[in-house]
Design an enzyme around this catalytic site. Structure first.
Site, PDB file in Angstrom:
ATOM      1  N   GLU A   1       0.810  -1.222  -0.214  1.00  0.00           N
ATOM      2  CA  GLU A   1       0.126   0.016  -0.116  1.00  0.00           C
ATOM      3  C   GLU A   1       0.839   1.279  -0.027  1.00  0.00           C
ATOM      4  OE1 GLU A   1      -2.637  -0.828   3.464  1.00  0.00           O
ATOM      5  OE2 GLU A   1      -2.682  -2.684   2.725  1.00  0.00           O
TER       6      GLU A   1
ATOM      7  N   HIS B   1      -0.865   0.612  16.271  1.00  0.00           N
ATOM      8  CA  HIS B   1       0.229   0.895  15.161  1.00  0.00           C
ATOM      9  C   HIS B   1       1.731   1.070  16.042  1.00  0.00           C
ATOM     10  CE1 HIS B   1      -3.110   2.629  12.978  1.00  0.00           C
ATOM     11  NE2 HIS B   1      -2.314   2.710  11.879  1.00  0.00           N
TER      12      HIS B   1
ATOM     13  N   GLU C   1      -4.413  -6.889   3.025  1.00  0.00           N
ATOM     14  CA  GLU C   1      -3.405  -7.685   3.510  1.00  0.00           C
ATOM     15  C   GLU C   1      -3.436  -9.075   3.302  1.00  0.00           C
ATOM     16  OE1 GLU C   1      -4.750  -4.957   5.026  1.00  0.00           O
ATOM     17  OE2 GLU C   1      -3.264  -3.526   5.311  1.00  0.00           O
TER      18      GLU C   1
ATOM     19  N   PHE D   1       3.002  -0.762   8.684  1.00  0.00           N
ATOM     20  CA  PHE D   1       2.923  -0.994  10.182  1.00  0.00           C
ATOM     21  C   PHE D   1       3.090  -2.608  10.433  1.00  0.00           C
ATOM     22  CE2 PHE D   1       1.732   3.460  10.166  1.00  0.00           C
ATOM     23  CZ  PHE D   1       2.507   3.819  11.113  1.00  0.00           C
ATOM     24  N   ALA D   2       3.760  -2.884  11.440  1.00  0.00           N
ATOM     25  CA  ALA D   2       4.043  -4.278  11.951  1.00  0.00           C
ATOM     26  C   ALA D   2       2.459  -4.858  12.398  1.00  0.00           C
ATOM     27  CB  ALA D   2       4.987  -4.678  13.119  1.00  0.00           C
TER      28      ALA D   2
ATOM     29  N   PHE E   1      -0.172  -4.582  10.906  1.00  0.00           N
ATOM     30  CA  PHE E   1      -0.810  -5.097   9.638  1.00  0.00           C
ATOM     31  C   PHE E   1      -0.431  -6.493   9.225  1.00  0.00           C
ATOM     32  CE2 PHE E   1      -0.984  -0.280   8.634  1.00  0.00           C
ATOM     33  CZ  PHE E   1      -1.742   0.253   9.780  1.00  0.00           C
TER      34      PHE E   1
END
Ligand SMILES: Cc1ncc(C[n+]2csc(CCOP(=O)(O)OP(=O)(O)O)c2C)c(N)n1
Lengths: 333, 326
Positions: free
Chosen positions: B29, B127, B58, B81-82, B84
């Site tokens: 993204e 986040h 995702e 971000f991790a 996700f």
């Protein structure tokens, strides 16, 4: 604008205006204060989309639920959330609606049916569907409205939630706020077909001018009536536009790049498109309110915003111990 | 040696590897305009057939990364971000991590997944996570967590040349940090820790975002006469057990510093290695400095209270060094 609503009196109209204006002015204030570094973290502002949230929430009750998004301030206020408690949250204060634990992206007030803004794009689909399932099991006539963006509609849970809602005829209202962008991506470049056609496979649909508060109200009212009377889910798409960046100070993330033109933004700010200017012109044009009425609304909104800023700034820093005591009920983390 | 920001070093690695191998493609993204800056400029150089914005999906992106390997591509998937990673976890955990074994080793899995991780920015609970403990537990996934510009570049280049699925977790808070990067084709192997600081009294084993506060703590402790050795693991899968045990043999004391939650976090795993294979060296209990078992709170004061920092690390070290001295 949609036709004047015969069942509305002047107070009803001015209440709609006040809600939209409260969102606009409070978001503008956040934009300015963000630049001054007055509060921590990032904010995603709702400026330009006010008619969508306010029109939709004006036809549901306190006992009904909404799920919201990362761009959640407007939904929170439209559903009756308290501005000063929201500001205190954004400032990370104890007096915040979530005690400073959640911040801008997680404002929630369960007592008002606000099941929370959400940092996970698409996170609301299944939550709203679950609430609607609960309402269906209880048969109490409550409805669940899921606000989501056109970007979120590409998550698989959109289809999964529409399927469950349709198969079990749940009182879910899928309220798509189509502003054409997701972050820095123009949605049409990553979206196949029309979003509304996805929903058509499962439920009644309507696309409405999302910057016309009365049109949104009328469309959502129909969906709510259907949901309350056992007619199952609906999809309402509001066509609108995000005026601010994806998040405040987005230039810092763009590194000189652009994804839309200044002309496009300014076109949506003109009197014939801006949801608030349009509604004000309608009210004066129809003789429902005069300049003095509008000025009085503006004045009262500005006062509420300033009171909220003062409340947030005077608040006490969040209590770090809460991180441990709030993870479970009656159980330390 | 050129000085580069951490995020620029990642960008350099992507440019070089895409130049080197036309089968390397980047998806994710907003990778075209690059919300984190690490993929900036790639679109102008390589165009839409080599780097492309995906929809927000995702669960599909991770599965696609696997599928595209069948067509001979090395996919670099950026997940922003991790947190996700959780959204896209099914294909990571049920497909990518298991596919090679399940198919009797028939396929190569040249997949590199990039995600920013960690707290410190008031980004709140959804986040700020570090997803590495969940990834470490899968078995079939390598996990690199560079602490500086040179390692960021070198580890990413190694990942992109590997036929094994790898994560490169970017320490979000370190993106702007400058560091020297060796000239030329700089590669850093997986599974090889670095001694970030030598010392004889205590070993601090750490990785990624926590190397900087560990070094800060070591500096402060040095003024008190405690010399800490700081081991930067660089990758947590594979993990350099030999480096951990060698340093432990030298110092006899171990503090593990990691930005993940305590329960079943990376720290507990490293402590277990010490207990199991370094027991004879231990002169004091192994201490862990990490995140308590909570979601990351938003307010800065509350977030700071749960994140490890130099002070907490120094307190932990003093706790096991003075106990023995007393
Ligand atoms: C699961 C997940 N993926 C990605 C993101 C990052 N992200 C935040 S907002 C956003 C775009 C959302 O677009 P849309 O749903 O259209 O809402 P809008 O921002 O236009 O209101 C993205 C990709 C996220 N927060 N969660």
């Amino acid at each position: 604008m949609a036709e004047a609503n015969v069942s509305h009196n002047q107070a009803d109209y001015l209440a709609l205006l006040r809600r939209m204006l409260l969102i606009r002015r409070s978001e503008e204030r956040l934009s300015a204060l963000c630049r001054e570094g007055k509060f921590p973290g990032a904010v995603h502002l709702y400026i330009g989309q006010e008619a969508s949230g306010v029109g939709a929430c004006s036809v549901i009750e306190d006992r009904d639920w909404i799920t919201s998004t990362h761009r959640g301030h407007g939904h929170f206020l439209a559903k009756g959330g308290e501005l000063k408690r929201m500001y205190a949250e954004i400032w990370g204060k104890r007096e915040g609606i979530c005690k400073g634990m959640g911040g801008s992206m997680h404002v929630a007030d369960f007592s008002k049916g606000i099941l929370g803004a959400n940092g996970i794009v698409g996170g609301g689909f299944a939550i709203a569907t679950g609430a609607a399932f609960g309402a269906k099991l209880r048969g109490d006539g409550r409805v669940a409205m899921c606000f989501f963006g056109d970007g979120a509609a590409n998550q698989g849970t959109f289809m999964e939630s529409m399927n469950v809602s349709s198969a079990w005829q749940l009182p879910t209202i899928f309220l798509c706020e189509n502003n054409g962008v997701s972050e820095f991506t123009i949605s049409s470049t990553v979206t196949g077909g029309k979003l509304v056609d996805r929903a058509k496979a499962f439920m009644p649909t309507v696309i409405v001018d999302g910057n016309d508060v009365l049109a949104v109200q009328a469309a959502v009212r129909e969906a709510v009536e259907r949901a309350r009377t056992g007619g199952g889910p609906s999809y309402v798409e509001t066509t609108t536009y995000r005026i601010q960046g994806h998040l405040e100070a987005e230039d810092a993330f763009l590194g000189g790049g652009t994804y839309r033109s200044a002309e496009e933004i300014s076109a949506w700010q003109q009197a014939n498109r801006d949801p608030i200017l349009r509604f004000q012109a309608f009210l004066t044009g129809e003789g429902i309110a005069d300049a003095a009425d509008l000025a009085a609304v503006e004045q009262s909104v500005l006062e509420e915003v300033e009171e909220a800023v003062a409340f947030a700034e005077a608040g006490e820093d969040a209590d770090p111990e809460l991180a441990f005591s709030l993870m479970f009920e009656n159980q330390e983390a | 040696m050129p000085r580069r920001r951490y995020i620029q070093a990642i960008n350099d690695a992507l440019f070089e590897e895409m130049e080197r191998n036309e089968n390397v493609i980047v998806i994710g993204e907003d990778v075209e305009l690059a919300i984190f800056g690490d993929t900036r400029g790639l679109y102008d150089r390589f165009g839409p057939n080599r780097i492309r914005n995906t929809p927000i999906c995702e669960a599909t992106m991770t599965g696609m990364a696997l599928g595209a390997t069948a067509a001979g591509f090395h996919v670099v998937l950026h997940m922003m971000f991790a947190n996700f990673v959780y959204t896209g976890f099914d294909a990571i955990a049920n497909q990518i991590a298991k596919m090679r074994l399940m198919t009797g080793g028939q396929i190569a899995l040249p997949i590199t997944i990039i995600a920013g991780y960690g707290g410190g920015g008031s980004n709140a609970a959804q986040h700020s996570d570090s997803a590495h403990p969940a990834l470490m537990n899968l078995g079939g996934i390598n996990v690199a967590m560079p602490s500086n510009s040179a390692d960021a570049k070198g580890l990413l280049k190694t990942a992109i040349r590997s036929n094994n699925p790898s994560f490169l977790l970017e320490a979000s808070a370190r993106g702007g940090q400058m560091g020297d990067v060796p000239d030329g084709d700089h590669l850093v192997p997986f599974g090889k820790a670095a001694i970030a600081r030598e010392g004889s009294d205590v070993t601090i084993v750490t990785v990624g975002s926590m190397v900087k506060p560990s070094l800060d703590a070591a500096k402060a402790l040095s003024e008190e006469g405690i010399e800490a050795e700081v081991i930067d693991l660089r990758t947590v899968v594979p993990i350099d057990e030999a480096a951990i045990l060698a340093s432990l043999a030298k110092t006899g004391r171990l503090v593990v510093v990691d930005e993940s939650r305590d329960r079943c976090g990376a720290g507990g795993y490293i402590a277990a290695i010490a207990a199991d294979k370094g027991f004879a060296s231990l002169k004091a209990p192994v201490k862990r400095v990490n995140i308590p078992n909570v979601a990351i709170p938003f307010a800065p004061i509350a977030e700071a209270a749960v994140l490890p920092d130099a002070n907490k690390i120094a307190v932990a070290v003093r706790g096991i060094v003075s106990k023995v001295a007393a």
